[in-house]
Enzyme design. Structure first.
Site, mmCIF file in Angstrom:
data_model
loop_
_atom_site.group_PDB
_atom_site.id
_atom_site.type_symbol
_atom_site.label_atom_id
_atom_site.label_comp_id
_atom_site.label_asym_id
_atom_site.label_seq_id
_atom_site.Cartn_x
_atom_site.Cartn_y
_atom_site.Cartn_z
ATOM 1 N N GLY A 8 34.217 -47.265 62.617
ATOM 2 C CA GLY A 8 33.065 -46.546 63.137
ATOM 3 C C GLY A 8 32.917 -45.122 62.665
ATOM 4 N N PHE A 11 30.687 -44.961 56.816
ATOM 5 C CA PHE A 11 29.288 -44.694 56.495
ATOM 6 C C PHE A 11 28.336 -45.421 57.448
ATOM 7 C CE2 PHE A 11 25.736 -45.754 53.315
ATOM 8 C CZ PHE A 11 24.979 -44.665 53.706
ATOM 9 N N ALA A 83 35.261 -52.428 59.950
ATOM 10 C CA ALA A 83 36.462 -51.929 59.265
ATOM 11 C C ALA A 83 36.894 -52.892 58.169
ATOM 12 C CB ALA A 83 37.602 -51.750 60.263
ATOM 13 N N GLU A 85 38.561 -52.865 53.742
ATOM 14 C CA GLU A 85 38.694 -52.289 52.408
ATOM 15 C C GLU A 85 37.528 -52.815 51.582
ATOM 16 O OE1 GLU A 85 40.778 -50.063 51.331
ATOM 17 O OE2 GLU A 85 41.927 -49.964 53.182
ATOM 18 N N TYR A 188 37.579 -59.142 46.924
ATOM 19 C CA TYR A 188 36.788 -58.574 48.017
ATOM 20 C C TYR A 188 35.816 -59.618 48.570
ATOM 21 C CZ TYR A 188 33.159 -55.851 50.362
ATOM 22 O OH TYR A 188 32.244 -55.382 51.270
ATOM 23 N N ARG A 256 21.047 -54.631 41.267
ATOM 24 C CA ARG A 256 21.543 -54.775 42.630
ATOM 25 C C ARG A 256 20.394 -54.540 43.607
ATOM 26 N NH1 ARG A 256 24.952 -56.272 39.728
ATOM 27 N NH2 ARG A 256 27.179 -55.769 39.676
#
Length: 377
Positions: A8, A11, A83, A85, A188, A256
């Site tokens: 939190g 960004f 939260a 990576e 990811y 994108r």
């Protein structure tokens, strides 16, 4: 309603916290204040952390620690699980770290909810457009196809567009809808696929309402200017501010979907508040593709600095070529429609950057790391 936002102080999370507080929610933030995002002295120098409203209850902790989850989940009605990576390139050589935070961290939350008394009624989990890999294409000969990840040999030869066997006339990029094939091309993306599947499956079994949000490239004021691994607008802006040249990967025509932070927060809020979102997965984007060369030149114009913009043909293994969101489902279910286009949003972002201390930037160091692993060519 009491809402816990993991990540939190990041960004999206910090903007969401401000919005929720303004609407009367009681907000708790769990965040580890990662140095990569917030710098070495986050309490005193991180704009994101300092922007959190004073009404927010802040817990400095990690989603990889069970004790922190147990503390954070107390008395909460809903969780927005942001939260993680983030970053496709970095995930390819920090596999253990990405897996531990994104997958195991989410598993810890779900394990607690399955085995302890709690008051959680709703979870919204941040997924990503990375789960789609190369996205959705149309072939005149074959119809809709989902190309696999591009091969290194072709990329080395400058053949950057995706291919598909039998698609002789080439491929047309189509917007990716939520029913499109899931085939991530990076670690990811794999972790995000795993996160959303775990949340949707376990929450359904436990009687907890759940929603997954597949964010496209979110940008806007407040985005970390310290992180050299994610956020192409932040990276390019830092280079421009330092009068350094911009190295455009591939041929610059890769595209994108860039969604402004206010629109991303609006979509997230709708997912929290509307019962129609329960059990559903949504794309969150602008619905429009923008190529990387356009991003670079647009920012140069906003900053009124024409630094050299070079198209190098370099590439990163694991990067996709094109992807933009089909927003039909989220518009139909939740009434979401993005309000800020790229020209306006990037101008707002650039004006914000001008008011910040010029970041030294460590982008070139991140490229060195990629080269060492053999992922940057």
């Amino acid at each position: 309603m009491n809402v816990l936002i993991t990540g939190g102080a990041g960004f999206i999370g910090s903007h969401l916290a401000k919005k929720l507080v303004s609407k009367g929610y009681d907000v708790t933030v769990l965040d580890n204040l990662s140095e990569q995002i917030h710098g070495k002295d986050p309490v005193n120098s991180s704009p994101l952390y300092q922007s959190l409203p004073k009404e927010v209850s802040f817990i400095h902790g990690s989603v990889t620690e069970k004790k922190d989850w147990l503390k954070a989940l107390q008395m909460q009605d809903a969780v927005v699980h942001l939260a993680a990576e983030t970053g496709t390139g970095q995930s390819m050589y920090q596999v253990e770290k990405y897996t531990a935070v994104n997958i195991v961290g989410t598993a810890l939350m779900l394990d607690i909810l399955a085995n302890t008394k709690h008051s959680i009624q709703k979870i919204a989990v941040a997924s990503s457009r990375a789960v789609y890999g190369e996205g959705k294409y149309f072939s005149k000969e074959l119809g809709i196809v989902y190309p696999p990840a591009r091969k290194e040999a072709g990329l080395i030869n400058g053949d950057f567009e995706v291919k598909y066997p039998g698609a002789i006339a080439g491929l047309e990029v189509w917007p990716t809808d939520e029913e499109s094939k899931i085939h991530p091309s990076s670690v990811y993306g794999i972790t995000k696929q795993n996160q959303e599947q775990m949340v949707m499956t376990v929450c359904s079994a436990l009687g907890i309402d759940a929603t997954a949000l597949r964010y496209q490239n979110v940008y806007g004021p407040g985005q970390s200017l310290k992180n050299p691994y994610t956020g192409i607008l932040s990276i390019f802006s830092t280079l421009i501010q330092n009068n350094q040249s911009i190295n455009i990967f591939e041929d610059g025509k890769e595209s994108r979907d860039f969604v402004f932070i206010d629109d991303a927060v609006t979509a997230t809020l709708l997912a929290i508040e509307k019962k129609e979102s329960n059990g559903n997965i949504y794309n969150v984007g602008s619905g429009k593709p923008v190529d990387v060369l356009t991003v670079a030149h647009t920012l140069c114009n906003h900053f009124e600095k024409q630094v050299p913009v070079g198209v190098s043909g370099n590439f990163r293994l694991g990067d996709i070529r094109h992807n933009y969101a089909d927003l039909t489902k989220i518009k139909s279910h939740l009434g979401f429609s993005p309000q800020i286009g790229f020209e306006t949003g990037s101008s707002i972002f650039a004006e914000w950057v001008k008011q910040q201390p010029v970041a030294s930037g460590s982008y070139h160091q991140s490229i060195i790391e990629l080269k060492k692993t053999g992922l940057f060519k």
